[in-house]
Design an enzyme around this catalytic site. Structure first.
Site, PDB file in Angstrom:
ATOM      1  NE  ARG A  11      54.546  61.270  79.717  1.00 11.98           N
ATOM      2  CZ  ARG A  11      54.336  60.426  78.713  1.00 11.98           C
ATOM      3  NH1 ARG A  11      53.371  59.508  78.817  1.00 11.98           N
ATOM      4  NH2 ARG A  11      55.049  60.494  77.616  1.00 11.98           N
ATOM      5  CG  HIS A  75      51.435  44.374  85.507  1.00 12.18           C
ATOM      6  ND1 HIS A  75      50.359  43.654  85.024  1.00 12.18           N
ATOM      7  CD2 HIS A  75      52.499  43.523  85.438  1.00 12.18           C
ATOM      8  CE1 HIS A  75      50.747  42.436  84.683  1.00 12.18           C
ATOM      9  NE2 HIS A  75      52.056  42.344  84.925  1.00 12.18           N
ATOM     10  CD  GLU A 120      52.284  39.818  88.043  1.00 10.58           C
ATOM     11  OE1 GLU A 120      51.816  38.671  88.146  1.00 10.58           O
ATOM     12  OE2 GLU A 120      52.674  40.302  86.959  1.00 10.58           O
TER      13      GLU A 120
END
Length: 251
Positions: A11, A75, A120
Site C-alpha cells: 500500500r 522486503h 533488497e
C-alpha cells in the site's frame, strides 16, 4: 496444483509519486490497473519479465490514510547482475543511501521506496534486471511455516541458510522456472512475535480454476478467510498461521 506466485501487494500513500519512483529507477511498466470508487490498484514490472515472473501491485486508497509497517513483512527483492553497479546506478539517480553492498558483506544491498518499503538488491544469473526474485516473510515457527507452504500449496524448499541466531528458507512450486518469484521465510531463534501492520497487503498465487483451487485449500485446512463468493468469484484470500494474507487469482 501449481501455485505460481503472481504478485506482491504493498500500500502506498501517494500513487503518482510511487509510480514515478518505480518507473524512473526500475524502468517498470504498467501491466494493469483497477480503478474502483475507493481505491486504485496498479500492477508493475519490467518490460522483459519472464512469462511467469511476478508483478508488484501498488494499492492506493482514496481516503488519505497512513500505514503501519509492523515487522511480519520484511522486503521484496529484485535482481541484478552486479550489486555494486546496480546500487551505484540507483545512488546516481538520487535514491536514498540505505544499506550499501559493503554493509551487507558485498552480497546484496537495500534501498527503500518513497513509502519506506524495503527492497533488497540481489545478484542473479537469471531473470530480467529489477524483476522480482522473492518476498520475505518473518515467521514464528519455521517448521509450521514450511509445512504450511508445502502442504497447502505444494511448494518445495529449494534453499536454506542457517546461522547462529536466524535461518532463511526459500520455497516455490516444485517445477517453477528460475525466473519465478519465491517466498523467503525468515525465522529468528529468539522467540519473538510479529505484527503484520497494514503497509504490506499480500502475496498472490495463480489458479487455473478458482473454486477448485479454493476447495483444495479448504480440504488441506487452510483458513477460510475470504472465499470466492464473497469476492464476486474473482479472487479469494486465505492466511498463513502467521497472519500473512495469500490471495488466489486466476491466470
Amino acid at each position: 496444483m501449481h501455485a505460481t506466485l503472481d504478485h506482491t501487494m504493498m500500500r502506498v500513500e501517494d500513487l503518482e509519486e510511487s509510480l514515478d519512483w518505480y518507473r524512473t529507477h526500475f524502468d517498470y511498466e504498467e501491466y494493469g490497473r483497477w480503478e474502483a470508487d475507493t481505491f486504485t490498484n496498479v500492477f508493475l514490472g519490467p518490460a522483459d519479465k519472464h512469462e511467469d515472473g511476478a508483478l508488484l501491485e501498488l494499492t492506493y486508497n482514496h481516503d488519505d490514510r497512513t500505514y503501519d509497517f509492523g515487522d511480519a513483512w520484511g522486503h521484496v527483492a529484485v535482481r541484478c547482475e552486479d550489486v555494486y553497479e546496480a546500487y551505484d546506478e540507483l545512488m546516481d539517480e538520487g535514491v536514498e543511501d540505505y544499506r550499501d553492498p559493503d554493509s551487507c558483506g558485498g552480497q546484496y544491498a537495500f534501498v527503500t521506496d518513497p513509502d519506506g518499503h524495503e527492497i533488497e538488491i540481489v545478484e542473479r544469473d537469471h531473470g530480467a534486471k529489477w524483476s522480482l526474485d522473492h518476498t520475505m516473510l518473518r515467521v514464528e515457527d519455521a517448521d509450521e511455516a514450511i509445512g504450511w507452504f508445502t502442504r497447502k500449496l505444494d511448494y518445495r524448499l529449494f534453499r536454506r541458510e542457517e546461522f547462529d541466531d536466524f535461518a532463511l528458507y526459500f520455497l516455490k512450486p516444485e517445477d517453477a522456472a528460475p525466473e519465478e518469484m519465491s517466498v523467503e521465510l525468515t525465522y529468528n531463534y529468539d522467540g519473538r512475535t510479529y505484527d503484520v501492520g497494514d503497509a504490506w497487503g499480500h502475496v498472490a498465487v495463480q489458479a487455473d480454476d478458482l473454486q477448485k483451487f479454493w476447495d483444495t485449500l479448504l480440504t488441506r485446512h487452510a483458513e477460510d478467510y475470504r472465499d470466492p463468493e464473497s469476492c464476486d468469484d474473482r479472487y479469494a484470500f486465505t492466511k498463513t498461521m502467521d497472519g500473512h494474507e495469500v490471495e488466489v487469482v486466476t491466470n
